[in-house]
Design an enzyme around this catalytic site. Structure first.
Site, PDB file in Angstrom:
ATOM      1  N   CYS A   1       0.860  -1.181   0.000  1.00  0.00           N
ATOM      2  CA  CYS A   1       0.000   0.000   0.000  1.00  0.00           C
ATOM      3  C   CYS A   1       0.898   1.233   0.000  1.00  0.00           C
ATOM      4  CB  CYS A   1      -0.974  -0.016   1.168  1.00  0.00           C
ATOM      5  SG  CYS A   1      -0.215  -0.115   2.811  1.00  0.00           S
TER       6      CYS A   1
ATOM      7  N   ARG B   1      -2.405  -0.822   5.466  1.00  0.00           N
ATOM      8  CA  ARG B   1      -3.589  -1.298   4.748  1.00  0.00           C
ATOM      9  C   ARG B   1      -3.308  -2.640   4.068  1.00  0.00           C
ATOM     10  NH1 ARG B   1      -5.014   3.766   1.035  1.00  0.00           N
ATOM     11  NH2 ARG B   1      -2.752   4.042   1.225  1.00  0.00           N
TER      12      ARG B   1
END
Length: 308
Positions: A258, A263
């Site tokens: 990410c 994430r």
């Protein structure tokens, strides 16, 4: 080897039997809010909060939970690295974690940093680590109890193994994919605007790269595609179909990334723990790759740093 992959997929299929109906049931890697509330007083259970918003834990947390600060305790404060074995072991012992303790992690922002914490636990080969499906938001939305009192436990005795580097991708690993030298699936889990280079990063974040776009060869499956409206993971078969739709079916290794690795940890958890695929998290992510000199990028939007 083929038999190892077959074993992973067999175990994942078996685990999926416990995941029918998204996160309402428990598995080896997920627990529901109902289960956690009923088991909060278990002596062999430790609940750990890993949130990104400062002060949220102090304003109220799941009773008995211990706070882990991702930006100071789960990382090396000098090098851009995860916490060292010795420091992480000392942190866990202080939290009262011993051999055989079952750990449940949860946090805000759909468990981004809780999943990142789970990845670090896995790097150090800690068993019996689970995520609270739906995280802090679901717990609060259901009106479940919160406590403001700090939690203190007698020191634990857990002993960590050496790092399992097979769970971590480095710059050279993703560059090999970008240059066509590695038959590894690469998933960018950021938003479509980040992936296409329309924006450099989500609004208000501090960690940036001077180039926009994505790593060549990466497919885009935003992390949010894997969750239901209440923040719980979608059912296993829906997850399997989601990633199969972009050519990721577990037949070859996967790397996820990410912006800074949090994430992508959420997607690492879905692919690795719920589907049983062989997955590495590239925690250097776009802030490392996009700032690296001499590496290729794909930037469909053509955005230029400092341009108008």
């Amino acid at each position: 080897m083929k038999w190892q992959r077959l074993m992973r997929l067999t175990l994942a299929a078996a685990g999926s039997l416990f995941l029918v109906g998204a996160g309402q049931a428990n598995s080896d890697f997920l627990v529901s809010t109902d289960w956690l509330e009923q088991n909060l007083k278990s002596e062999d259970l430790r609940v750990l909060e890993v949130s990104v918003v400062p002060g949220k834990f102090e304003r109220g947390h799941i009773p008995g939970a211990v706070n882990l600060h991702w930006h100071t305790e789960l990382v090396d404060p000098v090098k851009r690295d995860i916490a060292s074995r010795d420091n992480f072991q000392a942190l866990l012992r202080k939290a009262g974690i011993s051999e055989g303790t079952t750990l449940v992690l949860y946090g805000d922002n759909n468990n981004w940093f809780a999943a990142w914490g789970a990845w670090i636990f896995d790097v150090y080969r800690v068993p019996s680590v689970k995520l609270l499906d739906g995280g802090r938001d679901k717990w609060e939305a259901e009106g479940r109890p919160l406590d403001v009192r700090p939690s203190q436990y007698p020191p634990g005795n857990i002993t960590l193994a050496e790092r399992n580097d097979a769970l971590r991708a480095r710059l050279g690993d993703v560059l090999a994919v970008a240059e066509g030298r590695s038959d590894t699936a690469l998933i960018d889990i950021r938003s479509a605007d980040e992936y296409n280079g329309k924006i450099f990063a989500p609004a208000g974040v501090q960690e940036l790269a001077v180039r926009a776009g994505h790593i060549p060869g990466a497919v885009n499956v935003p992390w949010s595609s894997a969750v239901a409206a209440d923040g719980t993971f979608k059912p296993v078969e829906e997850l399997r179909a989601l990633y199969r739709g972009v050519g990721v079916d577990g037949s070859k290794p996967v790397i996820v990334y990410c912006r800074i690795g949090e994430r992508s940890s959420h997607t690492w958890f879905a692919l690795s723990k719920l589907l049983g695929y062989e997955v590495r998290n590239y925690d250097g992510s776009w802030t490392e790759y996009g700032n690296s000199v001499g590496v290729p990028i794909a930037n469909p939007a053509g955005t230029v740093w400092g341009g108008t």
